[in-house]
Scaffold this motif. Sequence first.
Motif, mmCIF file in Angstrom:
data_model
loop_
_atom_site.group_PDB
_atom_site.id
_atom_site.type_symbol
_atom_site.label_atom_id
_atom_site.label_comp_id
_atom_site.label_asym_id
_atom_site.label_seq_id
_atom_site.Cartn_x
_atom_site.Cartn_y
_atom_site.Cartn_z
ATOM 1 N N TYR A 131 0.841 -1.198 0.000
ATOM 2 C CA TYR A 131 0.000 0.000 0.000
ATOM 3 C C TYR A 131 0.874 1.245 0.000
ATOM 4 N N TRP A 132 0.348 2.305 -0.629
ATOM 5 C CA TRP A 132 1.017 3.610 -0.567
ATOM 6 C C TRP A 132 0.023 4.575 0.087
ATOM 7 N N ASN A 133 0.291 4.864 1.333
ATOM 8 C CA ASN A 133 -0.604 5.715 2.130
ATOM 9 C C ASN A 133 -2.053 5.222 2.083
ATOM 10 N N GLY A 134 -2.213 3.908 2.155
ATOM 11 C CA GLY A 134 -3.538 3.312 2.184
ATOM 12 C C GLY A 134 -4.083 2.898 0.829
ATOM 13 N N ALA A 135 -3.465 3.348 -0.255
ATOM 14 C CA ALA A 135 -3.901 2.965 -1.607
ATOM 15 C C ALA A 135 -3.264 1.625 -1.966
ATOM 16 N N LYS A 136 -4.069 0.654 -2.314
ATOM 17 C CA LYS A 136 -3.583 -0.701 -2.582
ATOM 18 C C LYS A 136 -2.937 -0.794 -3.958
ATOM 19 N N LEU A 137 -1.726 -1.364 -3.999
ATOM 20 C CA LEU A 137 -1.038 -1.603 -5.266
ATOM 21 C C LEU A 137 -1.681 -2.817 -5.944
ATOM 22 N N THR A 138 -2.315 -2.599 -7.093
ATOM 23 C CA THR A 138 -3.012 -3.683 -7.790
ATOM 24 C C THR A 138 -2.305 -4.135 -9.060
ATOM 25 N N GLY A 139 -1.331 -3.376 -9.531
ATOM 26 C CA GLY A 139 -0.598 -3.766 -10.733
ATOM 27 C C GLY A 139 0.708 -3.010 -10.822
ATOM 28 N N SER A 140 1.743 -3.675 -11.354
ATOM 29 C CA SER A 140 3.058 -3.041 -11.488
ATOM 30 C C SER A 140 3.673 -3.507 -12.802
ATOM 31 N N TYR A 141 3.511 -2.702 -13.853
ATOM 32 C CA TYR A 141 3.875 -3.130 -15.199
ATOM 33 C C TYR A 141 5.128 -2.387 -15.678
ATOM 34 N N PRO A 142 6.192 -3.122 -16.005
ATOM 35 C CA PRO A 142 7.452 -2.483 -16.402
ATOM 36 C C PRO A 142 7.482 -2.123 -17.882
ATOM 37 N N LEU A 143 8.248 -1.085 -18.197
ATOM 38 C CA LEU A 143 8.524 -0.687 -19.573
ATOM 39 C C LEU A 143 10.027 -0.533 -19.722
ATOM 40 N N SER A 144 10.575 -1.092 -20.787
ATOM 41 C CA SER A 144 12.016 -1.021 -20.955
ATOM 42 C C SER A 144 12.380 -0.367 -22.282
ATOM 43 N N ILE A 145 13.408 -0.864 -22.936
ATOM 44 C CA ILE A 145 14.024 -0.182 -24.070
ATOM 45 C C ILE A 145 13.894 -1.016 -25.330
ATOM 46 N N VAL A 146 13.594 -0.370 -26.454
ATOM 47 C CA VAL A 146 13.718 -0.996 -27.762
ATOM 48 C C VAL A 146 14.733 -0.204 -28.581
ATOM 49 N N THR A 147 15.399 -0.885 -29.490
ATOM 50 C CA THR A 147 16.460 -0.258 -30.281
ATOM 51 C C THR A 147 16.339 -0.685 -31.735
ATOM 52 N N ASP A 148 17.114 -0.050 -32.600
ATOM 53 C CA ASP A 148 17.207 -0.513 -33.978
ATOM 54 C C ASP A 148 17.623 -1.980 -33.975
ATOM 55 N N GLY A 149 16.905 -2.791 -34.747
ATOM 56 C CA GLY A 149 17.224 -4.207 -34.817
ATOM 57 C C GLY A 149 16.574 -5.043 -33.738
ATOM 58 N N MET A 150 16.004 -4.409 -32.715
ATOM 59 C CA MET A 150 15.289 -5.114 -31.643
ATOM 60 C C MET A 150 14.099 -4.256 -31.241
ATOM 61 N N ALA A 151 13.016 -4.408 -32.017
ATOM 62 C CA ALA A 151 11.888 -3.481 -31.926
ATOM 63 C C ALA A 151 10.870 -3.848 -30.862
ATOM 64 N N MET A 152 11.120 -4.904 -30.065
ATOM 65 C CA MET A 152 10.183 -5.295 -29.007
ATOM 66 C C MET A 152 10.947 -5.664 -27.750
ATOM 67 N N ASN A 153 10.352 -5.335 -26.616
ATOM 68 C CA ASN A 153 10.924 -5.687 -25.320
ATOM 69 C C ASN A 153 9.797 -6.183 -24.417
ATOM 70 N N ILE A 154 9.991 -7.374 -23.833
ATOM 71 C CA ILE A 154 9.022 -7.953 -22.898
ATOM 72 C C ILE A 154 9.677 -8.010 -21.523
ATOM 73 N N THR A 155 9.116 -7.315 -20.560
ATOM 74 C CA THR A 155 9.646 -7.323 -19.199
ATOM 75 C C THR A 155 8.516 -7.676 -18.238
ATOM 76 N N LEU A 156 8.845 -8.469 -17.230
ATOM 77 C CA LEU A 156 7.835 -8.897 -16.266
ATOM 78 C C LEU A 156 8.325 -8.682 -14.851
#
Length: 528
Positions: free
Chosen positions: A400-425
Amino acid sequence: MKKLSLVDKGFLVSETKDTPMHVAGISLYTLPEGANEQEFLHSLAETLRTPETLLSPFGDRLRTGRMGLAGATHWEPDPELDMDYHVRHSALPKPGRYRELFNLVSRLHSTLLDRSRPLWEMHLIEGLQDRQFAVYTKTHHAAVDGARSIHISRSMLSSNPNHIMTESPLSLQSWERYKSALTMGKPPEYGHGDLRNVSDMLKSSFDSSSNILRAVKGFAGAWSGEGELSLPHLKVPRSSLNTPINSSRRFVAQSWPFARIRAMGKALGGTFNDAVLAMCAGALRQYLQTHAELPDDSLKAMVPVSLRQESDLESGNAVATISADLATNIADPAERFRTIRASVQAGKQYFSEMTPSEVEMVSLIMQAPALLLMPMGLISQLPPYNVTISNVPGIRETMYWNGAKLTGSYPLSIVTDGMAMNITLVTNADKVDFGIIACRRSVPQVQRLIDYMELALSELEEAAGLVSAKPEPKAPKKRRAPAKPKVKAEQKAEIKPKAKLKTKAKPKTKAKPKTKAKPKTNPTHAKK
């Protein structure tokens, strides 16, 4: 002042307008009961903006000498820090679905951070349905890696829903209190995966020269086709995942039960990480098949590996990489899983007798061709990998953050030339939260990958014997087909009286014969 490592500087050197080098996360919270959304978010923003002393790197900016990034580069306190610039309050357009949220996050993730300021931003986002709000935070990869960002997030949260943090969670005081709790034997519960825990098996007692020589021999053996070891640029096929990119991004996310994925991996004789890679491999295979571009050779994934010691909370980056064969050229899910597991084990064995510094050195050597190909614009012609799949250990309890329940935490990372997708969990309580970021132009309809991941997981569960065979869903149709004759056979006696009712109810049908009585005259007409 803190000096940047070679890995840290590498993220700055390789950054362009089309390839921002920041990592980020989108956290979903549910408002406390009775809380007013705007007032609650305003209170959070005010607390974030008023720290006494900020935790590094939130109060630090880059400092370079005359040689720029080619020379010594340090983090130094920013004397002109503007917290209103870094902590921002946004609102979604109605109806406030996840679609609107993901569109906003896609745009925010596409823009570069200002290098004249500390390299981070935090956006408090209101307007979501079901009394939810979101927090999007992005930080340059030169400043943090995934493991440290989880520690920073953990220092902001509490397992007690009634706990209220009165000081900024970005403050040095809050961070020191968090570290003290760790040393007192109260560490947060993190998931422990084999891929991210390679540092536990690395031994520092070996001679570096002999280990490097052994690594070079293994490198040569892999290129000659010996063993299961997969290396960058080795038999990496080309696809839409490996094209030049632009700055536009598309972000999608989804969650699955942690126990479900782990049970599948265990049933097939592997780890949770093997299960995740197999799940992503099946989805990528289906995606490329749907677009009629599945290559004959298997896709290869870059799998980041944390070298961070458990007591190390301050390092910016402590990461190496394993190249994993995703076996996308294999149709059978169980056989694909076994191939992935063998490839990952070979990669772990390759690094097993090196110290963390040796692993980092060998990893940099492996990435050297990419560093040369990228500025020449040839990286999409000779990609080192097809996709990045990264498992970041998360928080394994409800927070919880000051009583607000954390219900999801979704990461975002980096894509580059030659690697146009990134899957992070990230593991989050009893769930696994997947974040998929891709170049919008290079990888169209990336949102379908979510459906393909569920399909891949179901196929793997079936191969492991955890679910019933496929014919069972057709059973309802088979039951309905024979049902009609049975009803007629059992109710023959009832049909006759009902038939009488039907004949009475159909006077119009008897009227028709009257009209058809005219055929008696027809023959006469025929005689005439």
